[in-house]
Motif scaffolding. Structure first.
Motif, mmCIF file in Angstrom:
data_model
loop_
_atom_site.group_PDB
_atom_site.id
_atom_site.type_symbol
_atom_site.label_atom_id
_atom_site.label_comp_id
_atom_site.label_asym_id
_atom_site.label_seq_id
_atom_site.Cartn_x
_atom_site.Cartn_y
_atom_site.Cartn_z
ATOM 1 N N PHE A 1 -7.384 3.224 8.838
ATOM 2 C CA PHE A 1 -7.646 2.362 9.991
ATOM 3 C C PHE A 1 -7.794 3.248 11.230
ATOM 4 O O PHE A 1 -6.896 4.041 11.537
ATOM 5 N N ILE A 2 -8.921 3.099 11.900
ATOM 6 C CA ILE A 2 -9.155 3.817 13.150
ATOM 7 C C ILE A 2 -9.564 2.789 14.195
ATOM 8 O O ILE A 2 -10.521 2.041 13.989
ATOM 9 N N VAL A 3 -8.832 2.731 15.303
ATOM 10 C CA VAL A 3 -9.104 1.741 16.346
ATOM 11 C C VAL A 3 -9.639 2.470 17.574
ATOM 12 O O VAL A 3 -8.909 3.180 18.259
ATOM 13 N N ALA A 4 -10.937 2.308 17.810
ATOM 14 C CA ALA A 4 -11.597 3.009 18.913
ATOM 15 C C ALA A 4 -12.971 2.402 19.121
ATOM 16 O O ALA A 4 -13.508 1.723 18.240
ATOM 17 N N GLY A 5 -13.538 2.676 20.284
ATOM 18 C CA GLY A 5 -14.880 2.197 20.568
ATOM 19 C C GLY A 5 -15.912 2.961 19.754
ATOM 20 O O GLY A 5 -15.963 4.187 19.814
ATOM 21 N N PRO A 6 -16.713 2.254 18.953
ATOM 22 C CA PRO A 6 -17.776 2.939 18.216
ATOM 23 C C PRO A 6 -18.954 3.263 19.133
ATOM 24 O O PRO A 6 -19.218 2.511 20.078
ATOM 25 N N PRO A 7 -19.653 4.368 18.924
ATOM 26 C CA PRO A 7 -19.419 5.364 17.869
ATOM 27 C C PRO A 7 -18.216 6.257 18.185
ATOM 28 O O PRO A 7 -18.098 6.753 19.296
ATOM 29 N N ILE B 1 0.850 -1.184 0.000
ATOM 30 C CA ILE B 1 0.000 0.000 0.000
ATOM 31 C C ILE B 1 0.891 1.242 0.000
ATOM 32 O O ILE B 1 2.118 1.131 0.067
ATOM 33 N N LYS B 2 0.276 2.410 -0.069
ATOM 34 C CA LYS B 2 1.003 3.667 0.085
ATOM 35 C C LYS B 2 0.673 4.185 1.492
ATOM 36 O O LYS B 2 -0.305 4.918 1.670
ATOM 37 N N PRO B 3 1.462 3.784 2.482
ATOM 38 C CA PRO B 3 1.089 4.059 3.879
ATOM 39 C C PRO B 3 1.198 5.532 4.253
ATOM 40 O O PRO B 3 2.134 6.226 3.850
ATOM 41 N N GLN B 4 0.223 5.972 5.019
ATOM 42 C CA GLN B 4 0.224 7.316 5.588
ATOM 43 C C GLN B 4 0.128 7.145 7.103
ATOM 44 O O GLN B 4 -0.674 6.345 7.586
ATOM 45 N N TYR B 5 0.925 7.899 7.844
ATOM 46 C CA TYR B 5 1.003 7.697 9.287
ATOM 47 C C TYR B 5 0.321 8.878 9.999
ATOM 48 O O TYR B 5 0.954 9.884 10.303
ATOM 49 N N GLN B 6 -0.982 8.703 10.241
ATOM 50 C CA GLN B 6 -1.800 9.831 10.692
ATOM 51 C C GLN B 6 -2.644 9.486 11.922
ATOM 52 O O GLN B 6 -2.994 8.319 12.151
ATOM 53 N N SER B 7 -3.000 10.515 12.672
ATOM 54 C CA SER B 7 -3.909 10.368 13.808
ATOM 55 C C SER B 7 -5.342 10.217 13.310
ATOM 56 O O SER B 7 -5.620 10.357 12.120
ATOM 57 N N PHE B 8 -6.286 9.951 14.254
ATOM 58 C CA PHE B 8 -7.695 9.828 13.883
ATOM 59 C C PHE B 8 -8.180 11.084 13.165
ATOM 60 O O PHE B 8 -8.792 11.013 12.095
#
Length: 324
Positions: free
Chosen positions: A195-201, A172-179
């Motif tokens: 990719f976002i890792v957190a409790g939904p919503p 992939i073309k990785p980007q290193y970013q916050s939410f």
């Protein structure tokens, strides 16, 4: 003699008034402990939920909790190690890396300065896109994808999931970013997925799904099975329909667990009171934040990959649950 007697009486009265004026809810002397809690970015769940927990702890125990925004799990564990934080919310997998001195903690080595209070809620790996050509994880090949800050918990979650789909970081073309950065980049068309890792919503995703045609990609089937076989701290999880605007069906993904940790040097009494403040008042926390609905004694104690603090051990023992 009269002056001396008057002085003694005055001192006695001052001590008596001090003893009466410092009592807490249970009649004990008022607590003066202050702790700083490391959480996450302001667009994620850690920060908002941490604020609710901090208020609950203060109201019930008298322990003051200063909640601060951070870069997340690794930063929080290192912050406890240096003494900058005394409490923190972390991903269970990153906690395991710290205990083992592996992955994101290969440079620092094993860290043994924190202890578990309890698991809080499921942290779903949410793969978000606005690109209609992306329908599976395999479709990320050749695309610009945000995979979290380098060495972060999100980063390793993304690497694990890509590997389960037969992809490497170089595919992939990785980007290193916050939410928040990921959400802005998606909205501006600068990346294809995140990719976002957190409790939904999750606030950042809620905002994006409300203002644009963003949607979640499932992480299920063979990919999820291989992932859990290789890394047993993952479990499957369904994000219910209507969690986000435009989401008409359940979305299956994988999850780790948000966990509250504390400095190993915190006193048994303080940690007992913190644990009691949370798990004796689940209904109050549930009213204040949606993730409170996942609080339970079982969820708090199942599947932990690090030792519990003696104060938490004492509390759970009173509830008939043995933890180590």
């Amino acid at each position: 003699m009269k002056k001396l007697l008057a002085l003694v009486l005055a001192l006695v009265m001052m001590v008596g008034l001090s003893a009466c004026g410092g009592s807490g809810k249970d009649g004990s002397s008022a607590k003066k402990t202050t702790m700083t809690m490391g959480t996450g970015g302001t667009a994620g769940t850690y920060y908002g939920y941490g604020g609710i927990l901090g208020t609950q702890i203060k109201n019930e125990s008298g322990i003051t909790v200063k909640v601060v925004s951070t870069d997340g799990s690794k930063t929080n564990i290192l912050g406890i190690d240096t003494g900058d934080y005394q409490l923190a919310t972390v991903q269970s997998d990153v906690m395991a890396y710290a205990c083992d001195g592996s992955r994101s903690f290969e440079v620092e080595g094993k860290i043994d300065t924190f202890r578990v209070i309890g698991g809080l809620y499921a942290e779903a790996v949410q793969l978000l896109t606005m690109n209609p050509d992306i329908k599976t994880v395999a479709d990320l090949k050749g695309k610009k994808v945000s995979i979290g800050a380098a060495g972060s918990g999100v980063y390793f979650n993304a690497i694990d999931i890509l590997a389960a789909a037969g992809l490497k970081e170089t595919d992939i073309k990785p980007q290193y970013q916050s939410f928040a950065e990921s959400a802005d980049a998606l909205k501006d068309g600068k990346i294809d997925a995140a990719f976002i890792v957190a409790g939904p919503p999750t606030p950042a995703i809620q905002e994006l799904c409300t203002t644009s045609k963003a949607y979640l990609i499932p992480i299920d089937g063979v990919i999820a099975e291989k992932l859990m076989e290789d890394s047993p701290y993952y479990t499957t999880f369904k994000i219910p329909a209507n969690t986000y605007n435009g989401q008409t069906e359940d979305v299956t993904t994988v999850t780790v667990k948000a966990t509250l940790i504390v400095s190993k040097s915190a006193t048994e009494d303080d940690v007992y009171e913190i644990t009691k403040s949370i798990f004796d008042n689940i209904d109050d926390i549930k009213e204040a934040h949606a993730k409170g609905s996942e609080l339970s004694l079982q969820n708090a104690t199942d599947g932990m990959t690090a030792p519990f603090h003696p104060g938490a051990i004492k509390y759970f023992a009173e509830k008939g649950i043995t933890v180590k």
